[in-house]
Structures are given as C-alpha cells and as structure tokens.
Design a protein around this motif. Structure first.
Motif, short mmCIF file in Angstrom:
data_model
loop_
_atom_site.label_atom_id
_atom_site.label_comp_id
_atom_site.label_asym_id
_atom_site.label_seq_id
_atom_site.Cartn_x
_atom_site.Cartn_y
_atom_site.Cartn_z
N ALA A 185 0.85 -1.19 0.00
CA ALA A 185 0.00 0.00 0.00
C ALA A 185 0.88 1.24 0.00
O ALA A 185 2.06 1.17 0.35
N THR A 209 -2.15 6.20 4.32
CA THR A 209 -3.05 5.31 5.03
C THR A 209 -3.07 5.60 6.53
O THR A 209 -2.02 5.71 7.16
N TYR A 248 -7.80 0.92 3.35
CA TYR A 248 -7.10 1.36 2.16
C TYR A 248 -8.07 1.27 0.99
O TYR A 248 -8.54 0.18 0.64
N TYR A 249 -8.40 2.42 0.42
CA TYR A 249 -9.37 2.49 -0.67
C TYR A 249 -10.66 1.74 -0.33
O TYR A 249 -11.18 0.96 -1.13
N GLY A 250 -11.13 2.00 0.88
CA GLY A 250 -12.41 1.45 1.29
C GLY A 250 -12.39 0.03 1.78
O GLY A 250 -13.44 -0.50 2.18
N ARG A 251 -11.26 -0.60 1.78
CA ARG A 251 -11.17 -1.99 2.24
C ARG A 251 -10.41 -2.05 3.56
O ARG A 251 -9.46 -1.31 3.78
#
Length: 115
Positions: free
Chosen positions: A27, A32, A99-102
């Motif tokens: 990532a 984050t 991270y990006y919605g996950r």
C-alpha cells in the motif's frame, strides 16, 4: 495486496512494558491511517489507538496515558509502545488499516501480562 505483519508481543509482568511493531506492505503507506486494536479471549475487538498519515494520534480509554502510537513512513512501520501494563491488557493485538475502502488486518500478536 496489502499485508500487515505484527511483532513484539510476549509475556510480561504487570507494570512492565512492550513495544509492538507492524510492518506494512502493498500500500501507499504515506496516505493510510493506521490503527492498533486488541481482542481479549471471548471479547470483541476494540480499538486502542490510531494515527493519521500526518501523525495525528488518537487513543481510546483502554490504554490512554499508557500507550504511544507512532509511525515511520520511510520504513512503512507503525509501533505501539505500551507501558505500565496490567493483567487486563492481556489480549491479541492487531494492526489494521483502511485502504481504498477496504479493511486489512494483520494476523495479531499475543500479549500476556502476568500479575
């Protein structure tokens, strides 16, 4: 794929200290937010502390005043320094990020505090 690997858990006497580390990969760590959670046997998983990408920290009442979260964006690591540990701090401690919605979790590291 985001991967989080915790280390640093172990057995410590009450009043002692431990330093947990989480190594992140996969990532853009610099953007984050990072979190430490813990889960005692038979209990729900609760947040202990969080740190934003810029280093703003937040602590829940679980360990406020006894824990310090920090991050090193160059090394993609986040740490949790825990002091004055108590037997009720015994739990599996997890590193977490969104991270990006996950949501991503590490495998956890066991902390046991003996009285």
């Amino acid at each position: 794929q985001v991967r989080l690997v915790e280390s640093g858990g172990g057995l410590v006497q009450a009043g002692g200290s431990l330093r947990l580390s989480c190594q992140a990969s996969g990532a853009n760590f610099k953007i984050t937010p990072m979190y430490w959670y813990r889960q005692a046997a038979g209990e729900q998983r609760d947040m202990v502390a969080s740190i934003s990408p810029s280093g703003i920290t937040n602590y829940t009442d679980l360990m406020k005043g006894r824990a310090t979260i920090s991050r090193n964006n160059a090394w993609n690591t986040v740490t949790l320094q825990m002091n004055n540990l108590r037997p009720d701090d015994t739990a599996v401690y997890y590193c977490h990020t969104k991270y990006y919605g996950r949501n991503f979790w590490g495998q956890g590291t066991q902390v046991i505090v003996s009285s």
